[in-house]
Design an enzyme around this catalytic site. Structure first.
Site, PDB file in Angstrom:
ATOM      1  N   HIS B 133      25.390 -38.392 -19.368  1.00  0.00           N
ATOM      2  CA  HIS B 133      24.505 -37.796 -18.369  1.00  0.00           C
ATOM      3  C   HIS B 133      24.536 -36.275 -18.580  1.00  0.00           C
ATOM      4  O   HIS B 133      25.536 -35.734 -19.069  1.00  0.00           O
ATOM      5  CB  HIS B 133      25.068 -38.159 -16.986  1.00  0.00           C
ATOM      6  CG  HIS B 133      24.229 -37.768 -15.820  1.00  0.00           C
ATOM      7  ND1 HIS B 133      24.197 -36.471 -15.332  1.00  0.00           N
ATOM      8  CD2 HIS B 133      23.410 -38.485 -15.019  1.00  0.00           C
ATOM      9  CE1 HIS B 133      23.393 -36.434 -14.284  1.00  0.00           C
ATOM     10  NE2 HIS B 133      22.897 -37.634 -14.077  1.00  0.00           N
ATOM     11  N   ASP B 209      34.047 -39.425 -17.033  1.00  0.00           N
ATOM     12  CA  ASP B 209      32.992 -39.230 -16.032  1.00  0.00           C
ATOM     13  C   ASP B 209      32.815 -40.581 -15.326  1.00  0.00           C
ATOM     14  O   ASP B 209      32.208 -41.501 -15.865  1.00  0.00           O
ATOM     15  CB  ASP B 209      31.696 -38.784 -16.721  1.00  0.00           C
ATOM     16  CG  ASP B 209      30.509 -38.736 -15.755  1.00  0.00           C
ATOM     17  OD1 ASP B 209      30.704 -39.041 -14.551  1.00  0.00           O
ATOM     18  OD2 ASP B 209      29.397 -38.399 -16.200  1.00  0.00           O
ATOM     19  N   GLN B 212      29.427 -43.451 -12.311  1.00  0.00           N
ATOM     20  CA  GLN B 212      28.817 -44.786 -12.199  1.00  0.00           C
ATOM     21  C   GLN B 212      29.864 -45.896 -12.251  1.00  0.00           C
ATOM     22  O   GLN B 212      29.510 -47.077 -12.247  1.00  0.00           O
ATOM     23  CB  GLN B 212      27.805 -44.997 -13.346  1.00  0.00           C
ATOM     24  CG  GLN B 212      26.662 -44.024 -13.368  1.00  0.00           C
ATOM     25  CD  GLN B 212      25.693 -44.227 -12.210  1.00  0.00           C
ATOM     26  OE1 GLN B 212      25.702 -45.262 -11.541  1.00  0.00           O
ATOM     27  NE2 GLN B 212      24.856 -43.237 -11.959  1.00  0.00           N
ATOM     28  N   LYS B 235      27.455 -41.743  -4.394  1.00  0.00           N
ATOM     29  CA  LYS B 235      27.108 -43.004  -5.063  1.00  0.00           C
ATOM     30  C   LYS B 235      28.040 -44.129  -4.643  1.00  0.00           C
ATOM     31  O   LYS B 235      27.905 -45.261  -5.100  1.00  0.00           O
ATOM     32  CB  LYS B 235      27.176 -42.824  -6.584  1.00  0.00           C
ATOM     33  CG  LYS B 235      26.147 -41.850  -7.148  1.00  0.00           C
ATOM     34  CD  LYS B 235      26.177 -41.879  -8.664  1.00  0.00           C
ATOM     35  CE  LYS B 235      25.598 -40.632  -9.308  1.00  0.00           C
ATOM     36  NZ  LYS B 235      24.156 -40.490  -9.160  1.00  0.00           N
ATOM     37  N   CYS B 377      18.274 -38.058 -16.282  1.00  0.00           N
ATOM     38  CA  CYS B 377      19.184 -36.959 -16.642  1.00  0.00           C
ATOM     39  C   CYS B 377      19.986 -37.286 -17.885  1.00  0.00           C
ATOM     40  O   CYS B 377      21.193 -37.013 -17.958  1.00  0.00           O
ATOM     41  CB  CYS B 377      20.119 -36.604 -15.487  1.00  0.00           C
ATOM     42  SG  CYS B 377      19.255 -36.004 -14.053  1.00  0.00           S
TER      43      CYS B 377
END
Lengths: 156, 419
Positions: B133, B209, B212, B235, B377
């Protein structure tokens, strides 16, 4: 909620499926400008062949949604063979129809309401419904802003 | 990772009951809301909203400052949320190692900034992947431009997996590996524990990261082999404006501060300052107190359901969606990313006929179906896939097969419309 038929008029779908004046021209003699909508990734390039102050020919290439592609196609038909003064007038009434307008860098800008007849707009009137879907206005104005960019680059 | 992939006897989620906890589903004037965009931002349960409301209504004061009851209580709530969130990701020392930021983007920017100020030298190599991302890409591009680090990329193969055949060559001499735990476009779950082991052998530190991943999976920073983990609150049922950076204590201690200001110092003179202890060293100024408390409540909610159960729920939805989309549309739909459901998170990015994702999204909206359309993104990845944009449906705990059915029906309408 406005219906889909407000947005996707038959003329729009026709220009989307069968885009007019699609392609490139060698530069020079053509001038060109690239436009893109960073939000959605739509990109297009406008090629102009000028004869004095007349747009003798125009080609557009790129990729995008049905609204940006059909608007580019409709614009190419509308400006081909027109003088820059006529094009400027068309641009003004088109942006007026879009009422919430954006400049070349995508920022909203105030548009003076101007008097015009639907006849002057011709097939461009098909895009009138886009205004009911504010996030799509940028799609419809991308090609026009790119055309302006090409003419401005030439002037500078 | 190991824990996540271990088949267990999961308890199915009671989605009907879960949906009652989310006010948004009852505030649509009777219209259906098929929300399939949780990968962009999830909806919020009432308990999260109430936790923030209660704090503001009953005990709002600044933290770490006042010597009076409500200020002390506010500090307890804020620090309590920190510990809870740290434990949620298996932090060995949650009270010291869990740093609150604005979002995952800020967490990674904090790292790229502090690492180039304190640990990295000009010419040092940072390894990323092609599926990152922008949040785990642009901060490093800035560091490259302004500081002079070098970037190497692990490529993505045609099936949406990381191409690891020359991984030792890529990691050789690298100082940092920063990798997504779950691709927001392809859904791919890279073998992070394996990559971390390799990276450590090469002497690199490993940043994950988890934007998600953490909202959907059992997360254990030790099992994953991470040195740092970035993720965001909004999220994972929490509010916007709160993110987390977890890091190993010794690494965080060795880094210089990020932003300067109140709360991040123990002493200041006109000539200099002494930074505060962890974690406050990295939290300058009044923090997002209500948001931290809200994220704590979100973690409670997720843990009550059980992260393994949530993962199983999403796997079922993914399987159902693959089956329905492909049996209805066959070759007219192209789903990006790994075919093996176990190898993906709960996102489905797809091309549908030659209809532009914006047009798809517009038509779906008429049926109350919310999907994301665009480049997500991740422009370098989109270029790699050879497309400008995709439509993406993504799942969370409140989704059910009816959402998939609504998506399939609405795509049928788009197909009829564009012919």
């Amino acid at each position: 909620m406005p219906g889909l038929e407000d947005l996707y008029r038959e003329i729009i779908l026709d220009h989307y499926r069968n885009p007019r004046n699609e392609g490139t021209f060698p530069t020079p003699p053509a001038i060109k400008a690239e436009g893109h909508n960073p939000l959605c990734g739509d990109e297009l390039t406008v090629f102009l062949i000028l004869d004095g102050d007349v747009i003798k020919d125009i080609h557009i290439t790129g990729q995008g949604c049905s609204i940006s592609r059909s608007s580019a196609s409709l614009m190419s038909v509308a400006v081909k063979g027109k003088s820059l003064k006529e094009v400027d007038h068309l641009l003004k009434i088109f942006k007026s129809m879009m009422s919430i307008s954006t400049n070349a860098s995508g920022e909203p800008e105030a548009v003076e309401p101007i008097e015009y007849s639907e006849r002057e707009l011709g097939e461009l009137i098909a895009l009138q419904g886009v205004v009911k879907f504010p996030v799509r206005i940028k799609c419809a104005t991308l090609s026009w802003n790119t055309l302006v960019q090409a003419l401005e680059d030439r002037a500078s | 990772m190991e824990r996540m992939n271990t088949p267990t006897t999961a308890t199915p989620l009671n989605v009907t009951e879960i949906r009652k906890d989310f006010p948004i589903f009852t505030h649509q004037n009777g219209k259906a809301l098929y929300f399939l965009d949780s990968a962009a931002s999830s909806q919020k349960p009432l308990s999260v909203l109430q936790a923030m409301d209660n704090y503001y209504s009953t005990t709002h004061a600044n933290v770490h400052r006042g010597v009076y009851q409500i200020a002390e209580h506010a500090t307890e709530l804020y620090e309590g949320a920190r510990v809870k969130i740290g434990r949620f990701i298996g932090a060995p020392n949650p009270a010291r190692e869990t740093i609150f930021t604005k979002n995952a983007t800020e967490s990674i920017n904090l790292l790229s900034t502090c690492l180039t100020r304190g640990r990295l030298k000009k010419g040092d190599v940072v390894v990323l992947t092609e599926m990152e991302h922008h949040a785990n890409l642009v901060p490093w591009l800035i560091a490259k431009e302004q500081f002079g680090i070098e970037l190497r990329y692990i490529k993505v193969d045609s099936e949406g997996y990381l191409a690891l055949d020359n991984i030792d060559e890529i990691l050789s001499g690298a100082k940092v590996l920063s990798v997504t735990l779950a691709s927001n476009v392809l859904g791919t779950l890279p073998p992070v524990a394996h990559l971390a082991e390799l990276a450590h052998k090469h002497g690199a530190i490993v940043i994950g990261d988890g934007a998600q991943f953490v909202p959907h999976m059992v997360t254990d920073v030790t099992d994953l082999g991470l040195d740092f983990l970035a993720f965001t609150g909004h999220k994972m049922l929490g509010p916007t404006g709160i993110g987390v950076l977890w890091g190993k204590s010794e690494l965080l201690e060795a880094l210089p501060p990020f932003m300067g200001g109140g709360d991040m110092i123990t002493d200041v003179t006109l000539d200099g300052f002494t930074p505060n202890e962890l974690p406050w060293k990295f939290e300058a100024g009044t923090p997002p107190i209500a948001e931290a408390i809200g994220l704590g409540a979100a973690v409670d909610y997720l843990q009550d359901l059980g992260m393994q159960n949530i993962r199983e729920h999403e796997i079922k939805l993914l399987s159902y969606a693959f089956e329905r989309l492909e049996s209805n549309f066959g070759k007219n739909i192209v789903i990006h990313g790994p075919r093996n459901i176990q190898d993906r998170g709960g996102v489905i990015s797809f091309d549908f006929r030659d209809i532009h994702p914006h047009d798809i999204s517009q038509i779906l909206d008429q049926s109350g179906v919310c999907v994301r359309a665009g480049h997500h993104c991740a422009k370098p990845l989109m270029r790699h896939l050879g497309i400008a944009a995709t439509a993406r449906a993504s799942f969370h705990i409140y989704n059910e097969p009816a959402d998939v059915d609504a998506l399939v029906d609405a795509l049928g309408k788009a197909q009829a419309f564009f012919g």
